[in-house]
Each structure stands twice: as structure tokens, then as C-alpha cells.
Write a protein that holds these residues in place. Structure first.
Motif, PDB file in Angstrom:
ATOM      1  N   ALA A  78      -8.600   0.258  20.719  1.00 43.57           N
ATOM      2  CA  ALA A  78      -8.884  -1.168  20.909  1.00 43.57           C
ATOM      3  C   ALA A  78      -9.379  -1.826  19.624  1.00 43.57           C
ATOM      4  N   ARG A  79      -9.942  -1.015  18.710  1.00 40.35           N
ATOM      5  CA  ARG A  79     -10.493  -1.612  17.492  1.00 40.35           C
ATOM      6  C   ARG A  79      -9.428  -2.129  16.538  1.00 40.35           C
ATOM      7  N   VAL A  80      -8.194  -1.682  16.725  1.00 42.86           N
ATOM      8  CA  VAL A  80      -7.135  -2.194  15.866  1.00 42.86           C
ATOM      9  C   VAL A  80      -6.154  -3.070  16.653  1.00 42.86           C
ATOM     10  N   ALA A  81      -6.474  -3.351  17.922  1.00 38.59           N
ATOM     11  CA  ALA A  81      -5.525  -4.055  18.787  1.00 38.59           C
ATOM     12  C   ALA A  81      -5.128  -5.419  18.220  1.00 38.59           C
ATOM     13  N   LEU A  82      -6.128  -6.217  17.827  1.00 43.21           N
ATOM     14  CA  LEU A  82      -5.799  -7.565  17.343  1.00 43.21           C
ATOM     15  C   LEU A  82      -5.033  -7.489  16.023  1.00 43.21           C
ATOM     16  N   LEU A  83      -5.497  -6.594  15.161  1.00 41.68           N
ATOM     17  CA  LEU A  83      -4.815  -6.429  13.879  1.00 41.68           C
ATOM     18  C   LEU A  83      -3.343  -6.075  14.091  1.00 41.68           C
ATOM     19  N   PHE A  84      -3.103  -5.133  14.995  1.00 42.64           N
ATOM     20  CA  PHE A  84      -1.735  -4.685  15.232  1.00 42.64           C
ATOM     21  C   PHE A  84      -0.903  -5.773  15.911  1.00 42.64           C
ATOM     22  N   SER A  85      -1.550  -6.608  16.733  1.00 43.87           N
ATOM     23  CA  SER A  85      -0.771  -7.627  17.436  1.00 43.87           C
ATOM     24  C   SER A  85      -0.493  -8.828  16.551  1.00 43.87           C
ATOM     25  N   THR A  86      -1.255  -8.987  15.466  1.00 43.69           N
ATOM     26  CA  THR A  86      -1.064 -10.172  14.625  1.00 43.69           C
ATOM     27  C   THR A  86      -0.372  -9.854  13.316  1.00 43.69           C
ATOM     28  N   HIS A  87      -0.011  -8.606  13.106  1.00 40.20           N
ATOM     29  CA  HIS A  87       0.605  -8.234  11.832  1.00 40.20           C
ATOM     30  C   HIS A  87       1.825  -7.366  12.025  1.00 40.20           C
ATOM     31  N   PRO A  88       2.710  -7.394  11.021  1.00 39.03           N
ATOM     32  CA  PRO A  88       3.772  -6.391  11.048  1.00 39.03           C
ATOM     33  C   PRO A  88       3.109  -5.020  11.027  1.00 39.03           C
ATOM     34  N   ARG A  89       3.778  -4.025  11.541  1.00 44.00           N
ATOM     35  CA  ARG A  89       3.193  -2.686  11.573  1.00 44.00           C
ATOM     36  C   ARG A  89       2.896  -2.212  10.151  1.00 44.00           C
ATOM     37  N   PRO A  90       1.806  -1.463   9.977  1.00 41.02           N
ATOM     38  CA  PRO A  90       1.468  -0.992   8.628  1.00 41.02           C
ATOM     39  C   PRO A  90       2.651  -0.319   7.936  1.00 41.02           C
ATOM     40  N   ALA A  91       3.415   0.460   8.693  1.00 39.77           N
ATOM     41  CA  ALA A  91       4.554   1.156   8.084  1.00 39.77           C
ATOM     42  C   ALA A  91       5.577   0.162   7.517  1.00 39.77           C
ATOM     43  N   ASP A  92       5.792  -0.945   8.238  1.00 36.18           N
ATOM     44  CA  ASP A  92       6.729  -1.956   7.747  1.00 36.18           C
ATOM     45  C   ASP A  92       6.197  -2.634   6.487  1.00 36.18           C
ATOM     46  N   ARG A  93       4.894  -2.857   6.494  1.00 33.46           N
ATOM     47  CA  ARG A  93       4.292  -3.502   5.322  1.00 33.46           C
ATOM     48  C   ARG A  93       4.394  -2.583   4.109  1.00 33.46           C
ATOM     49  N   LEU A  94       4.219  -1.300   4.338  1.00 38.99           N
ATOM     50  CA  LEU A  94       4.329  -0.343   3.232  1.00 38.99           C
ATOM     51  C   LEU A  94       5.763  -0.271   2.718  1.00 38.99           C
ATOM     52  N   THR A  95       6.720  -0.326   3.634  1.00 46.32           N
ATOM     53  CA  THR A  95       8.123  -0.303   3.224  1.00 46.32           C
ATOM     54  C   THR A  95       8.438  -1.527   2.368  1.00 46.32           C
ATOM     55  N   HIS A  96       7.904  -2.672   2.802  1.00 45.53           N
ATOM     56  CA  HIS A  96       8.129  -3.895   2.031  1.00 45.53           C
ATOM     57  C   HIS A  96       7.510  -3.765   0.634  1.00 45.53           C
ATOM     58  N   LEU A  97       6.274  -3.286   0.576  1.00 46.48           N
ATOM     59  CA  LEU A  97       5.603  -3.140  -0.725  1.00 46.48           C
ATOM     60  C   LEU A  97       6.332  -2.138  -1.604  1.00 46.48           C
ATOM     61  N   ASP A  98       6.812  -1.075  -0.982  1.00 41.02           N
ATOM     62  CA  ASP A  98       7.554  -0.051  -1.705  1.00 41.02           C
ATOM     63  C   ASP A  98       8.756  -0.687  -2.408  1.00 41.02           C
ATOM     64  N   ARG A  99       9.500  -1.484  -1.654  1.00 38.79           N
ATOM     65  CA  ARG A  99      10.681  -2.151  -2.229  1.00 38.79           C
ATOM     66  C   ARG A  99      10.280  -3.161  -3.297  1.00 38.79           C
ATOM     67  N   ALA A 100       9.182  -3.886  -3.051  1.00 35.28           N
ATOM     68  CA  ALA A 100       8.758  -4.931  -3.994  1.00 35.28           C
ATOM     69  C   ALA A 100       8.228  -4.320  -5.294  1.00 35.28           C
ATOM     70  N   ILE A 101       7.484  -3.237  -5.179  1.00 36.89           N
ATOM     71  CA  ILE A 101       6.861  -2.651  -6.372  1.00 36.89           C
ATOM     72  C   ILE A 101       7.885  -1.870  -7.192  1.00 36.89           C
ATOM     73  N   GLY A 102       8.701  -1.071  -6.509  1.00 37.14           N
ATOM     74  CA  GLY A 102       9.682  -0.259  -7.239  1.00 37.14           C
ATOM     75  C   GLY A 102       8.996   0.529  -8.339  1.00 37.14           C
ATOM     76  N   THR A 103       9.469   0.349  -9.553  1.00 37.77           N
ATOM     77  CA  THR A 103       8.848   1.058 -10.683  1.00 37.77           C
ATOM     78  C   THR A 103       8.003   0.105 -11.535  1.00 37.77           C
ATOM     79  N   ARG A 104       7.746  -1.093 -10.991  1.00 39.30           N
ATOM     80  CA  ARG A 104       7.066  -2.122 -11.792  1.00 39.30           C
ATOM     81  C   ARG A 104       5.668  -1.735 -12.245  1.00 39.30           C
ATOM     82  N   LEU A 105       4.990  -0.929 -11.459  1.00 41.00           N
ATOM     83  CA  LEU A 105       3.604  -0.593 -11.820  1.00 41.00           C
ATOM     84  C   LEU A 105       3.497   0.814 -12.397  1.00 41.00           C
TER      85      LEU A 105
END
Lengths: 311, 188
Positions: free
Chosen positions: A270-297
Motif C-alpha cells: 500500500a505504501r507504493v500504491a499511489l506512486l504506482f497508480s500515478t506513474h509509468p511503471r519503474p521498469a518502463d521509466r528505466l527503459t526510457h532512461l536507458d534509451r535516452a542516456i545511451g552512451t552519453r554519460l
């Protein structure tokens, strides 16, 4: 002029507006299912409170000189013209939102912790395009894992989220995500969309003189708005957060690390319920960041930093 | 002097015992699943020597993080892989979390999560949609929040004390933007 009139002052309408925002899970933002009636009421409020959509927002000129490493993205110019809120309105909305969250969860009574979070937050905020906002940060009494960005620079993070952090770089990453929402005026844009939607509805009423099929029409429009923009806004805030952290000299992988940590929280917790309901899933966010960062950093080194212990 | 020589190792052993007692129960090392084939390396560097190749969907134990890298274990081997090449896995509900009230209805279906907010195990109300909707503006806390803000000068001093130097770096482009643009131009 609508029958509702423009006589009602913006300030008087803020509380009502915030009820709608609170219901939308304002906070960390996105992916939330927003109801048609919610959008419609937000639009109604805004439609009658805003007097001049083309008004410039004073005091929001890009302060590039004060922000080391700030880059002036054309996006922000667009944000300013699109939201149509004056900065004083933004600040008033923000104060009200933050004050309401504090009504539900007061600040943690630990001045050393609060000061440190403010120092880290302010330093990160200085790396963005709106360094002169009255940025203030607070850790609030809640075991939920979440953080909240109110327009105008009031940012709150729960004790539950703070407890999951293992370094100052991770704190910086989380705060940077919220700071990014404020810089990009994501929540104000949502409000503005409500207003636009309402304007569209009124045009239909004027033309047809009736409300037939209106609910359905609003529903479809609102859902498209909510889904499309919200996920984009969260991803944008994540991308910005990585760079804001890096600009501040921190390890830019603080936020991704927190997302990984949250990602293996039990989905039914229950402690992550609101976070999970208001955001893309953490895994999706990581996939997006992975694609955005690439080798840039690649090879980029930043400070990790030690956190003050949780009280 | 002599007492100290005995006491110090004794305390060290005690500290170690406490640390072990706290580390082992109820919190198994987090695990992750590879999202692509990835080389496990001896050190957290791209050009460090390869230990082995892990295949997509391989499961590893996460041991520590250093910047963009996780040190992971796979079978009896350990090494470093890029953090973003894996996703952590949800833990089954256990311990304190399991004693929480029934999970709220998923908001993605209803758009609303209950009426008044659930009470967590600590007795503090969960910060859910219902609680936030019912929340009343708190004047004193608002003033405290404003009062605890720090100035730009204080933030700069903090950064300088920490050796944090501001760096110039452009924002990351949206990787989805290119795809969207091409879709749009196809439609037109």
C-alpha cells in the motif's frame, strides 16, 4: 463571456481547483486515470478565472547567467506561452497545494534533516532554468513512498521515500525529478489543457445549444490528454533529473537507482500504491532512461555523498 | 592500555555480529533480470576484462552499486554489469508489508482509490487520493516550510564545502521524438 463570468477572482477559485488537482494525484504526476468530470470541473474553474490567456508571465525570463550549465531549451518558451498563468498565480497555486499536503502529512521535526534536504534541493534547482523561484523542500511524515511537486517550487518528499535512499546523489535525483516538473510547468500545463477543453465544450454548447453527447465527447478528449501527456511529462522529468543531478556534480545514476529500488517493492504494498497508480511503471521509466542516456554519460563521474540518517 | 587492546577487537566482533544479525533476516539480496545480452566485467568500466556473458532474462543477485554499474552475482561468479541492462524484480509480500490492509483497488480501473485513505501499519494515514482530497490547508506547517528554505548563497556554500562543481551539460533528447515525427510525416 460565459454566464459564469470572469468576476470571480482567481484566488478565490484556487481551493476548488486544488480539490480537483488533489484528486488527480497531482504529485509525482502521471499516468493517472483522470475522469471526465474532473477535467470538466478543472476547466470550468479555469475558464472563469483566467482573464487574459495571452498575458506574459513576468519574472520568468530565462536567468541563464545565474544558472551554471543551464541550457535554454525552446521547450520552456513554449511552456510559458502555453500555460498562460502569471508567476504570482503559479506561486499562489503552489502555496495552496503544498499547504494542503502538509495538512495531511506535517513536516518531520528534524531541522538538520530539513536543512540538508533544502541545501541539496536548492543546489540542484540552481542548475535549471528557473533558479530564482522560491524553492523550498520538506520531508513529510508519511510512510508512503512518494514525492510531490507543487507549482512555484514547493517540493515535498515522504519519510518513506527518504528511507529508501542510500546516498545524497539519490536524494538529488529524486528532488531533481520534482524540480523538473516545476521547471517545465507540467502541472500548470495540465490545468491549461482543462481550460482549453472547457473552451471547446462551450463552443459546442454555443453551436448546438444542447449538451447531447457532451459527456462522451469530454471523456474521450480528457483521456487522450491525460494519457498522452502525463507519461511524456514523467519521462521528460526523469530525463531532466539525470542531467540536473549531473550538472550539480552528483552521480547522475541516483534517480535510476531509486527507480530500481522502488521497482522491486512488492506491487501490492500500500505504501507504493499511489506512486504506482500515478506513474509509468519503474521498469518502463528505466527503459526510457536507458534509451535516452545511451552512451552519453560514459565515463561521467559524480559525487555520491552521504545522507543524514532518517530520524 | 591493555584493557583497550582486548576491548577493541571485542567491540569489533560485537559490531560485526550485530551487523550480520541485521543484514541476514527478511531482506534477501535483491535480484534482477537482464533485459539484453550483457558482458559481466571484472571492474565497473566498459573496457574492463570480461568475466562472462549473461543472456537476456538471466537472473542475477544485486550486491552493490557504483555509479552506472551494479556488482552482481550469477552462480558462483561475480562481476559488474551496467545498471540499466537489468530490471529489479518485485519481491513477494513478506513481513511487515504483508500485514498492511488489503491493497487498494487499482486506480487505473476506477480512477479513484477508496474513500478516506487507508491507515498504514504505523497508524499514519496513507497519502492516497482520498486523504489528499480531504486534506485541509495547514497554515503553521506552510510557514515552517517557507521558513526552512535556504538561500542561493547558502546552497553555493554547501556545494563548495562538498566540492560539488557545477558542470555544463545539455538535456537528454527524447528518444521517442524521432519515432513520433516519422509517424506524423507518414500520416500526412
Amino acid at each position: 463571456m460565459t454566464p459564469r463570468g470572469a468576476v470571480v477572482s482567481a484566488r478565490a477559485l484556487i481551493p476548488t481547483l486544488l480539490v480537483a488537482l488533489g484528486a488527480a494525484g497531482f504529485l509525482l504526476g502521471a499516468g493517472i486515470a483522470v475522469h471526465a468530470d474532473l477535467w470538466s470541473s478543472m476547466g470550468r474553474i479555469l475558464g472563469s478565472s483566467r482573464t487574459d490567456t495571452s498575458a506574459a508571465i513576468p519574472g520568468t525570463a530565462l536567468p541563464g547567467t545565474a544558472a551554471p550549465g543551464a541550457d535554454s531549451s525552446p521547450l520552456w518558451g513554449l511552456a510559458r506561452t502555453m500555460t498562460g498563468f502569471r508567476e504570482e498565480e503559479e506561486l499562489a497555486i503552489g502555496r495552496e497545494v503544498a499547504g494542503r499536503i502538509l495538512g495531511a502529512a506535517p513536516l518531520v521535526a528534524d531541522s538538520a534533516l530539513q536543512e540538508r534536504v533544502n541545501l541539496v534541493g536548492r543546489w540542484v534547482a540552481l542548475q535549471g532554468e528557473r533558479p530564482d523561484l522560491p524553492w523550498r523542500f520538506g520531508v513529510i511524515e508519511s510512510e508512503d513512498v512518494n514525492a510531490f511537486a507543487a507549482p512555484g517550487g514547493a517540493i515535498l518528499i515522504t519519510r518513506g521515500l527518504y528511507r529508501k535512499l542510500t546516498s545524497e546523489a539519490e536524494l538529488a535525483g529524486v528532488l531533481a525529478h520534482e524540480i523538473a516538473h516545476v521547471i517545465a510547468r507540467h502541472h500548470l500545463k495540465l490545468l491549461q489543457q482543462g481550460a482549453l477543453l472547457e473552451a471547446g465544450v462551450e463552443a459546442v454548447i454555443a453551436r448546438d445549444g444542447g449538451r447531447q453527447d457532451l459527456a462522451r465527447w469530454i471523456g474521450t478528449g480528457a483521456e487522450l490528454f491525460a494519457r498522452g501527456l502525463d507519461r511524456g511529462a514523467e519521462h521528460e522529468a526523469d530525463r531532466m533529473a539525470v542531467i540536473l543531478s549531473a550538472r550539480a556534480g552528483f552521480d547522475p545514476y541516483g534517480l535510476p537507482a531509486v527507480l530500481q529500488e522502488i521497482g522491486h517493492a512488492a506491487a501490492g504494498d500500500a505504501r507504493v500504491a499511489l506512486l504506482f497508480s500515478t506513474h509509468p511503471r519503474p521498469a518502463d521509466r528505466l527503459t526510457h532512461l536507458d534509451r535516452a542516456i545511451g552512451t552519453r554519460l560514459e565515463g561521467f563521474r559524480g559525487s555520491t555523498g552521504v545522507l543524514l540518517p532518517t530520524p | 592500555m591493555k584493557a583497550a587492546r582486548i576491548l577493541v577487537p571485542g567491540l569489533a566482533i560485537l559490531a560485526l555480529a550485530i551487523a550480520l544479525a541485521h543484514a541476514s533476516p527478511a531482506s534477501p539480496a535483491p535480484t534482477g533480470t537482464l533485459v539484453r545480452n550483457e558482458v559481466m566485467r571484472r571492474e565497473p568500466f566498459t573496457d574492463a576484462r570480461a568475466v562472462m556473458t549473461l543472456r537476456t532474462r538471466a537472473r542475477v543477485t544485486i550486491l552493490e552499486r557504483r555509479g552506472a554499474w551494479y556488482r552482481v552475482g550469477s552462480g558462483r561468479r561475480t562481476g559488474w554489469i551496467r545498471m540499466l541492462s537489468l530490471r529489479t524484480m518485485a519481491r513477494p509480500m513478506a513481513g511487515a508489508a504483508a500485514s498492511n490492509p488489503a491493497p487498494r483497488a487499482p486506480s487505473t480501473q476506477t480512477g479513484r482509490s477508496g474513500t478516506g485513505g487507508l491507515v498504514s501499519t504505523t497508524g499514519i494515514r496513507a497519502l492516497d487520493e482520498g486523504t489528499l482530497r480531504a486534506a485541509v490547508f495547514h497554515e503553521t506547517e506552510s510557514i515552517r516550510l517557507e521558513a526552512q528554505a535556504v538561500s542561493t548563497a547558502q546552497a553555493l556554500r554547501y556545494a563548495s564545502d562538498r566540492g560539488l562543481a557545477a558542470r555544463s551539460l545539455p538535456y537528454l533528447p527524447d528518444p521517442a521524438a524521432a519515432a513520433r515525427t516519422s509517424t506524423r510525416s507518414t500520416r500526412q
